[in-house]
Design a protein around this motif. Structure first.
Motif, PDB file in Angstrom:
ATOM      1  N   UNK A 154       8.865 -11.019  -9.203  1.00 43.10           N
ATOM      2  CA  UNK A 154       9.988  -9.980  -8.695  1.00 43.10           C
ATOM      3  C   UNK A 154       9.312  -9.290  -7.532  1.00 43.10           C
ATOM      4  N   UNK A 155       9.136  -9.987  -6.384  1.00 43.57           N
ATOM      5  CA  UNK A 155       8.720  -9.409  -5.361  1.00 43.57           C
ATOM      6  C   UNK A 155       8.882 -10.344  -4.071  1.00 43.57           C
ATOM      7  N   UNK A 156       9.220  -9.985  -2.969  1.00 40.59           N
ATOM      8  CA  UNK A 156       9.575 -10.703  -1.812  1.00 40.59           C
ATOM      9  C   UNK A 156       8.925  -9.678  -0.556  1.00 40.59           C
ATOM     10  N   UNK A 157       9.404 -10.329   0.629  1.00 40.93           N
ATOM     11  CA  UNK A 157       9.144  -9.619   1.902  1.00 40.93           C
ATOM     12  C   UNK A 157       9.514  -8.159   2.058  1.00 40.93           C
ATOM     13  N   UNK A 158      10.819  -7.608   1.173  1.00 41.82           N
ATOM     14  CA  UNK A 158      10.963  -6.214   1.326  1.00 41.82           C
ATOM     15  C   UNK A 158      10.749  -5.698   0.030  1.00 41.82           C
ATOM     16  N   UNK A 159      10.177  -6.527  -1.021  1.00 42.57           N
ATOM     17  CA  UNK A 159      10.220  -5.910  -2.350  1.00 42.57           C
ATOM     18  C   UNK A 159      11.212  -5.111  -2.969  1.00 42.57           C
ATOM     19  N   UNK A 160      12.475  -5.239  -2.767  1.00 40.84           N
ATOM     20  CA  UNK A 160      13.692  -4.526  -3.205  1.00 40.84           C
ATOM     21  C   UNK A 160      13.840  -4.754  -4.518  1.00 40.84           C
ATOM     22  N   UNK A 161      13.472  -5.730  -5.083  1.00 43.60           N
ATOM     23  CA  UNK A 161      13.432  -5.915  -6.489  1.00 43.60           C
ATOM     24  C   UNK A 161      12.571  -5.200  -7.323  1.00 43.60           C
ATOM     25  N   UNK A 162      11.589  -4.688  -6.892  1.00 49.55           N
ATOM     26  CA  UNK A 162      10.495  -3.996  -7.280  1.00 49.55           C
ATOM     27  C   UNK A 162      10.959  -2.756  -7.756  1.00 49.55           C
ATOM     28  N   UNK A 163      11.690  -2.195  -6.591  1.00 46.79           N
ATOM     29  CA  UNK A 163      12.257  -0.679  -6.989  1.00 46.79           C
ATOM     30  C   UNK A 163      13.797  -0.701  -7.568  1.00 46.79           C
ATOM     31  N   UNK A 164      14.612  -1.793  -7.071  1.00 47.48           N
ATOM     32  CA  UNK A 164      15.799  -1.670  -7.509  1.00 47.48           C
ATOM     33  C   UNK A 164      16.111  -1.358  -8.987  1.00 47.48           C
ATOM     34  N   UNK A 165      15.265  -1.921 -10.049  1.00 43.70           N
ATOM     35  CA  UNK A 165      15.435  -1.658 -11.485  1.00 43.70           C
ATOM     36  C   UNK A 165      15.172  -0.133 -11.730  1.00 43.70           C
ATOM     37  N   UNK A 166      14.176   0.469 -10.973  1.00 44.48           N
ATOM     38  CA  UNK A 166      14.082   1.745 -11.126  1.00 44.48           C
ATOM     39  C   UNK A 166      15.313   2.592 -10.814  1.00 44.48           C
TER      40      UNK A 166
END
Length: 952
Positions: A265-277
């Protein structure tokens, strides 16, 4: 975070504000050492700049925070780019400079005024971008006089263009002074125009051991070695991903009991890292967080006003603080990482974003640009009311000198306009602003779009004239000329002869570039005719245009009286030339007078123009004028001044975006470097100049560039290669229309090369052409090189008679390099005729001149000939050569040698006083000097840096 020190007076920034280096600094010992070294150097009075480039989450912000934490004894200034403020001119610069208000009194009035206008503190005409840059440099230098300064700018790829230009200008010109500038940017920011003095640090992933430590500190579970390896490989060692991904995994996954998800759950923008929060927050908190992310304001009172527009309050953000997404201070809300702001925006639906923009617009008072921006982002369809607000905001940006922002705002205004006259006008205005920022291709596109929709005759006429100018500087000189002629004819038919004369005068300018001399003559003659009885400015331009084009055509008898009449208007009739067009006409006039060997009159034109531009802090007007000053100094043998003026012209042309100006001084610098044998420098200048020429019809740049390469090779004795380059300069169909011999310095070079290669018939053909031009124009220089060229092809007593005649012509006009070349040829001929003793006098004279000019290849040839004549020539003068100096060192040396103080030199050269002192120390060391008196003696008899020598 950096925001903690923004927008606050220097005395209020304390150690309590300094952050503790984050865990992302694990494995960054080398980078920290580098930053520590820069800060130590600043405390010793040195300056440095660094750009940190890396992907999101790689640790750029952490390193900037580390620098701040180590600078408790320094003045700390900071800015952080945001997408919301990217279109607001000087937004980031205001953040950097606002804490330095107490130092404004140290600025000269022009710099103080430029900053006040740019930062919207005072009303007035728009300042030039470079005046703002110079004011920024002056203010930073004034602060550094009290204590060292650290400037940290994060997310530079989102900083508004005018602010970034000002910061980069300072970074480029700070060799000393105790100022450190550190920039952070994503990889897309690597394409920004980072100047050479700025060091580059490409930040990559952490080493395996440091990566493991971050993972282990981010979870209470004990990851297996295999899981650690997988996390390290899957995140490429990105610190943010390593810190955040474990929180998205189950204990069983971390301990290896369950497989890890594919992909992680990480990518170039790491959107998924914060999206769940973000998704786990209450709806009101998500809505409030979106308003905070979009607003661009972190101050709690302003944020509260925006939230109130949609029935929310700052308290609705507290769950986001609990989730580790934001942090409250006493006065501000800060996102814990720039990526969180982007993730909030990306997670929202388009309708939610538009509602947030509307809420922020409703809360904005007294900030037209911000209000218009947010309203435009809330639009789904054309809206003339919002388009009008954007137009007003664009005009306001223009009045502050924020032309880059004005381009985009006018474009957005046009996009939201319904079809009609207002839309066409806004497209034309966008094209004008693009022209002011030297985005000529964009200007052409926008002006063509505006013309396609415009129905108002006056608007069409204005757009046509502007389009022509942009096309000229895009390299389409012929098309630009034709458009100007068509617009002038429309004006003439409407009875506005004087306006038509101004356009026709302007229509001659591209003809000098593409060598369409016939078309230029027709436009110039018509401009002169229609300018009868006009105001002094129109008449001055018509006289200059016709006189110059006539001189190019070789019609000296008609040209010179017109040019001298134009000089009279300049000196006695109050012609205002202090704008881009005006200085171009004066510089063009001076250039033609130089070609006509009216050197004193040319100097009288150039000196007050350059001096006034310096005094007004208007460096954008200087590049072409400095290039002509350099040409004059080159021809009359003041080569240090030529080097200083031409180099300053190149630098200012690039810094101010004077599109089309810097290839001309580049090609002149190439010829100077060729004469001095600086091969690498010559080739670099030629490459840059020819890259500009590619795809354009600026034939003059190509001709000058190949001519410079031919001179370089001729001096090196590579005759056949020289012929190849010189033929490309001479055998151009467009160039043959030019009949002014001074514009053909490479023609005698080619004749000499042919003669040395034994290609006498080809040499004679080119000599016949040179003789024809000389008889038409009647120039001393031309008569001298004709006699020399004829002597190279003659024998016996006739050759000696011709060499003697050539030297007699040279003595009537001081052109040292050309005279020394004739003396060298004469000495060679005498020595090869067996007259050893007679050869020594002209060879010694040539050697003395070549040594003084540091024309090393030619000096070497003179020494070789003297040895062959039976004498041992003297060695080169002791001490370093001026060509060992860097361009900026040369400029400083010339200014100080003329009697200027360090402070005066700093103001004239747009540097800091400490940078001047730094360069002066290097000058003394390289030239083996110990005092200003010795420096003045070294440059005795030189004209000096343009703009500092009063004309009697």
């Amino acid at each position: 975070m950096l925001a903690r020190t923004m927008n606050r007076p220097v005395q209020d920034i304390t150690a309590l504000d300094l952050v503790t280096p984050s865990r992302a600094l694990l494995g960054r010992d080398e980078q920290r050492t580098r930053i520590d070294g820069m800060l130590r150097a600043a405390r010793r009075g040195e300056s440095a700049a660094l750009v940190i480039i890396g992907e999101p989450g790689i640790g750029k912000t952490a390193l900037l925070d580390y620098a701040v934490s180590q600078a408790a004894d320094m003045i700390v200034l900071s800015a952080c780019g945001t997408q919301a403020e990217q279109a607001l001119p000087f937004a980031a610069l205001a953040d950097v400079l606002r804490p330095l208000e107490e130092f404004r009194g140290a600025l000269v009035p022009a710099q103080h005024e430029a900053l006040a206008l740019a930062l919207a503190e005072e009303p007035g005409p728009p300042p030039s971008q470079l005046a703002v840059c110079v004011g920024t440099l002056g203010l930073l230098a004034a602060a550094a006089d009290r204590k060292p300064v650290l400037i940290c700018a994060d997310d530079v790829h989102w900083i508004d263009a005018p602010s970034l230009e000002a910061l980069l200008f300072s970074a480029r010109r700070l060799a000393a002074g105790g100022i450190v500038m550190i920039f952070g940017t994503r990889p897309e920011g690597a394409e920004l125009p980072w100047p050479a003095p700025i060091q580059r640090l490409d930040l990559t992933g952490l080493d395996r051991e440091s990566a493991y430590q971050i993972v282990q500190r981010s979870t209470s579970a004990v990851p297996t070695e295999l899981v650690l390896d997988r996390l390290f490989a899957g995140t490429s060692g990105n610190p943010l991903a390593l810190a955040e991904v474990p929180g998205q995994l189950t204990p069983r996954q971390l301990t290896g009991l369950d497989p890890l998800p594919e992909p992680l759950p990480a990518g170039p923008t790491f959107g998924t890292v914060f999206r769940s929060r973000i998704a786990a927050l209450p709806q009101r908190s998500r809505d409030a967080l979106l308003v905070a992310a979009i607003s661009g304001h972190d101050e709690l009172p302003l944020l509260a006003e925006a939230l109130a527009q949609v029935g929310l309050a700052n308290a609705d953000l507290e769950p986001a603080e609990t989730a580790g997404l934001v942090t409250f201070t006493a006065t501000r809300l800060m996102f814990n990482h720039p990526l969180i702001r982007a993730a909030v925006y990306d997670a929202a639906l388009p309708a939610q974003r538009r509602e947030a923009h509307r809420a922020i617009a409703g809360s904005v008072t007294g900030d037209l640009a911000r209000k218009a921006y947010h309203l435009s982002e809330a639009c789904l369809a054309p809206d003339d009311d919002v388009a009008l607000l954007l137009e007003q905001a664009a005009a306001q940006a223009h009045s502050r000198g924020g032309y880059s922002a004005s381009v985009h705002t006018y474009m957005r205004s046009a996009q939201l306009s319904t079809p009609g006259g207002a839309r066409a006008k806004r497209l034309v205005q966008a094209g004008i602003q693009a022209q002011l920022t030297c985005q000529m291709d964009a200007s052409v596109r926008l002006l063509e779009q505006g013309l396609a929709e415009a129905t108002d005759p006056q608007l069409r006429l204005e757009a046509t004239a502007l389009l022509a100018t942009s096309m000229i500087w895009c390299g389409r000189a012929g098309r630009g000329h034709r458009l100007l002629v068509e617009a002038a004819e429309a004006l003439r038919r409407s009875g506005n002869d004087h306006a038509a004369a101004r356009l026709l005068s302007h229509a001659t300018l591209p003809c000098f570039l593409n060598r369409e001399i016939g078309a230029g003559l027709r436009a110039g003659e018509r401009a002169y005719e229609l300018s009868e009885g006009s105001d002094v400015h129109t008449r001055f331009r018509a006289l200059t245009a016709l006189g110059c084009i006539l001189s190019y055509a070789g019609q000296t008898e008609r040209a010179l009286p017109l040019l001298l009449e134009a000089c009279g208007l300049f000196h006695h009739s109050g012609v205002d030339v202090y704008d881009t067009v005006g200085t171009a006409y004066v510089s063009m006039l001076a250039n033609c007078l130089i070609n006509m060997e009216e050197f004193a009159e040319a100097q009288k034109l150039l000196e007050p123009v350059v001096a006034t531009c310096r005094a007004r802090t208007a460096p954008a007007l200087l590049p072409y004028a400095l290039a002509i000053c350099g040409e004059l100094a080159f021809r009359t043998g003041d080569w240090p001044a030529a080097y200083a003026n031409l180099t300053e012209g190149v630098v200012l042309g690039e810094e101010t975006g004077s599109y089309g100006d810097h290839p001309y001084p580049r090609s002149a610098l190439a010829r100077l470097a060729a004469a001095q044998g600086r091969e690498q420098e010559c080739c670099e200048h030629v490459q840059v100049a020819l890259s500009f020429y590619g795809g354009s019809d600026f034939h003059t740049i190509r001709t000058r560039s190949h001519g410079a390469m031919g001179l370089l090779l001729l001096g090196q004795g590579q005759v056949e290669k020289a012929i190849t380059e010189l033929e490309q300069a001479v055998f151009s169909p467009e160039a043959r229309a030019v009949r002014e011999p001074a514009l053909w310095p490479w023609l005698p070079d080619l004749i000499e090369a042919y003669a040395r290669a034994g290609r006498r018939a080809e040499a004679q053909r080119q000599l016949d052409d040179l003789i024809e031009m000389t008889e038409l124009a009647g120039r001393s220089w031309a008569r001298a090189v004709v006699a020399r060229s004829r002597a190279l092809l003659a024998t016996g007593a006739e050759a000696e008679r011709l060499f003697t005649a050539a030297l007699d012509e040279h003595r009537s006009l001081s052109l040292p390099f050309d005279q020394a070349r004739t003396e060298l040829c004469y000495g060679e001929w005498l020595r090869r005729s067996g007259r050893m003793a007679a050869a020594r006098e002209p060879l010694r004279a040539a050697l003395a001149t070549f040594d003084r000019l540091e024309a090393n290849p030619w000096a070497n040839r003179a020494r070789t000939e003297l040895r062959a004549s039976g004498v041992n020539p003297r060695n080169r003068p002791l001490g370093g050569q001026t060509q060992d100096l860097t361009p900026q060192e040369t400029q400083v040396a010339m200014a100080v040698a003329s009697g200027m103080t360090n402070r005066a030199a700093a103001e004239a050269l747009f540097l800091s006083s400490k940078t001047v002192a730094f360069h002066l120390t290097n000058v003394y060391r390289k030239l083996g000097l110990n005092s200003r008196t010795q420096l003045a003696a070294r440059f005795a008899g030189k004209a000096g840096l343009a703009g500092h020598n009063p004309v009697p």
